[in-house]
Design a protein around this motif. Structure first.
Motif, PDB file in Angstrom:
ATOM      1  N   LYS A  53       0.451  -1.153   0.392  1.00 55.50           N
ATOM      2  CA  LYS A  53       0.583   0.192  -0.159  1.00 55.50           C
ATOM      3  C   LYS A  53      -0.707   0.609  -0.862  1.00 55.50           C
ATOM      4  O   LYS A  53      -1.574  -0.212  -1.133  1.00 55.50           O
ATOM      5  CB  LYS A  53       1.753   0.236  -1.156  1.00 55.50           C
ATOM      6  CG  LYS A  53       3.068  -0.272  -0.592  1.00 55.50           C
ATOM      7  CD  LYS A  53       3.590   0.608   0.483  1.00 55.50           C
ATOM      8  CE  LYS A  53       4.572   1.580  -0.095  1.00 55.50           C
ATOM      9  NZ  LYS A  53       5.186   2.442   0.876  1.00 55.50           N
ATOM     10  N   LYS A  54      -0.821   1.882  -1.210  1.00 55.54           N
ATOM     11  CA  LYS A  54      -2.015   2.422  -1.871  1.00 55.54           C
ATOM     12  C   LYS A  54      -2.305   1.736  -3.199  1.00 55.54           C
ATOM     13  O   LYS A  54      -3.449   1.560  -3.577  1.00 55.54           O
ATOM     14  CB  LYS A  54      -1.869   3.930  -2.099  1.00 55.54           C
ATOM     15  CG  LYS A  54      -1.915   4.732  -0.822  1.00 55.54           C
ATOM     16  CD  LYS A  54      -1.679   6.201  -1.080  1.00 55.54           C
ATOM     17  CE  LYS A  54      -1.597   6.957   0.231  1.00 55.54           C
ATOM     18  NZ  LYS A  54      -1.216   8.354   0.057  1.00 55.54           N
ATOM     19  N   ASP A  55      -1.250   1.329  -3.906  1.00 54.76           N
ATOM     20  CA  ASP A  55      -1.430   0.676  -5.206  1.00 54.76           C
ATOM     21  C   ASP A  55      -1.614  -0.841  -5.095  1.00 54.76           C
ATOM     22  O   ASP A  55      -1.670  -1.536  -6.105  1.00 54.76           O
ATOM     23  CB  ASP A  55      -0.266   1.003  -6.141  1.00 54.76           C
ATOM     24  CG  ASP A  55       1.074   0.463  -5.648  1.00 54.76           C
ATOM     25  OD1 ASP A  55       1.106  -0.243  -4.615  1.00 54.76           O
ATOM     26  OD2 ASP A  55       2.099   0.752  -6.301  1.00 54.76           O
ATOM     27  N   GLY A  56      -1.707  -1.361  -3.875  1.00 57.23           N
ATOM     28  CA  GLY A  56      -1.947  -2.788  -3.666  1.00 57.23           C
ATOM     29  C   GLY A  56      -0.694  -3.620  -3.440  1.00 57.23           C
ATOM     30  O   GLY A  56      -0.781  -4.780  -3.048  1.00 57.23           O
ATOM     31  N   ARG A  57       0.481  -3.035  -3.690  1.00 57.15           N
ATOM     32  CA  ARG A  57       1.727  -3.769  -3.435  1.00 57.15           C
ATOM     33  C   ARG A  57       1.882  -4.021  -1.949  1.00 57.15           C
ATOM     34  O   ARG A  57       1.380  -3.267  -1.125  1.00 57.15           O
ATOM     35  CB  ARG A  57       2.950  -2.961  -3.905  1.00 57.15           C
ATOM     36  CG  ARG A  57       3.119  -2.858  -5.377  1.00 57.15           C
ATOM     37  CD  ARG A  57       4.366  -2.037  -5.758  1.00 57.15           C
ATOM     38  NE  ARG A  57       4.287  -0.675  -5.226  1.00 57.15           N
ATOM     39  CZ  ARG A  57       5.146  -0.147  -4.358  1.00 57.15           C
ATOM     40  NH1 ARG A  57       6.167  -0.829  -3.912  1.00 57.15           N
ATOM     41  NH2 ARG A  57       4.993   1.095  -3.932  1.00 57.15           N
ATOM     42  N   ARG A  58       2.587  -5.094  -1.623  1.00 51.09           N
ATOM     43  CA  ARG A  58       2.882  -5.412  -0.236  1.00 51.09           C
ATOM     44  C   ARG A  58       4.390  -5.357  -0.016  1.00 51.09           C
ATOM     45  O   ARG A  58       5.150  -5.806  -0.841  1.00 51.09           O
ATOM     46  CB  ARG A  58       2.367  -6.808   0.103  1.00 51.09           C
ATOM     47  CG  ARG A  58       0.874  -6.848   0.272  1.00 51.09           C
ATOM     48  CD  ARG A  58       0.371  -8.281   0.445  1.00 51.09           C
ATOM     49  NE  ARG A  58      -0.994  -8.321   0.902  1.00 51.09           N
ATOM     50  CZ  ARG A  58      -2.046  -7.990   0.184  1.00 51.09           C
ATOM     51  NH1 ARG A  58      -1.893  -7.573  -1.064  1.00 51.09           N
ATOM     52  NH2 ARG A  58      -3.261  -8.068   0.673  1.00 51.09           N
ATOM     53  N   GLU A  59       4.775  -4.791   1.113  1.00 53.26           N
ATOM     54  CA  GLU A  59       6.188  -4.795   1.466  1.00 53.26           C
ATOM     55  C   GLU A  59       6.314  -5.011   2.966  1.00 53.26           C
ATOM     56  O   GLU A  59       5.357  -4.798   3.715  1.00 53.26           O
ATOM     57  CB  GLU A  59       6.898  -3.514   1.017  1.00 53.26           C
ATOM     58  CG  GLU A  59       6.454  -2.249   1.679  1.00 53.26           C
ATOM     59  CD  GLU A  59       7.232  -1.024   1.200  1.00 53.26           C
ATOM     60  OE1 GLU A  59       7.659  -0.240   2.067  1.00 53.26           O
ATOM     61  OE2 GLU A  59       7.392  -0.843  -0.017  1.00 53.26           O
ATOM     62  N   ARG A  60       7.487  -5.445   3.387  1.00 50.06           N
ATOM     63  CA  ARG A  60       7.724  -5.699   4.807  1.00 50.06           C
ATOM     64  C   ARG A  60       7.581  -4.415   5.616  1.00 50.06           C
ATOM     65  O   ARG A  60       7.976  -3.346   5.164  1.00 50.06           O
ATOM     66  CB  ARG A  60       9.133  -6.241   5.033  1.00 50.06           C
ATOM     67  CG  ARG A  60       9.296  -7.659   4.626  1.00 50.06           C
ATOM     68  CD  ARG A  60      10.732  -8.096   4.850  1.00 50.06           C
ATOM     69  NE  ARG A  60      10.879  -9.465   4.455  1.00 50.06           N
ATOM     70  CZ  ARG A  60      11.211 -10.440   5.280  1.00 50.06           C
ATOM     71  NH1 ARG A  60      11.464 -10.177   6.542  1.00 50.06           N
ATOM     72  NH2 ARG A  60      11.310 -11.662   4.855  1.00 50.06           N
TER      73      ARG A  60
END
Length: 158
Positions: A53-60
């Motif tokens: 994601k733009k904020d650096g979070r990762r998701e499936r």
């Protein structure tokens, strides 16, 4: 499969069995060069494909999330479900082709917008307005002008 004894790359499968837990397949193989037997196991690749994601979070990676965004952008537009399915398929393949098993939302969004631009310009603008998070009418106008400018230059090339 390389033979663990001589390194030869040709073998034949002598026996295949499912594991007791049914989460892998056990194969007995015989090297065609040295004729020694060895065992291999096949397991399902369980590492998920990720989106950064733009904020650096990762998701499936969620195929359904892509489709729902496209459905919103194409609401009341002449874009068929088959065309949307092709965009989702191409997007999923793009994520799966990543060496690190992840892609940024920026890369995915740009890919989707490229597809939408060719399908329906109104759907493209709708998707872009959410994806690019336009802050005001000026940003929206700039995107429209860029789109119109692109149409003019492509018409001049014909």
């Amino acid at each position: 499969m390389k033979c663990p004894y001589c390194g030869f790359a040709q073998d034949r499968v002598v026996d295949s069995r499912e594991s007791k837990e049914a989460d892998s397949i056990r194969r007995r193989r015989e090297c065609e060069k040295c004729e020694r037997r060895f065992t291999t196991y096949e397991r399902i690749d369980e590492i998920p494909y990720m989106v950064v994601k733009k904020d650096g979070r990762r998701e499936r990676f969620d195929r359904q999330k892509i489709l729902s965004g496209l459905l919103r952008a194409c609401e009341k537009r002449p874009v068929s479900s088959t065309q949307l399915e092709k965009v989702v398929d191409a997007t999923e393949q793009y994520v799966m082709d990543a060496q690190e098993r992840e892609r940024s939302t920026r890369e995915i969004g740009e890919l989707i917008m490229d597809h939408l631009k060719g399908l329906d310009t109104v759907a493209y603008i709708r998707f872009a307005s959410v994806y690019r998070d336009f802050k005001d009418v000026r940003e929206f106008k700039e995107e429209l002008e860029g789109l119109l400018e692109g149409n003019r230059s492509s018409k001049g090339k014909k």
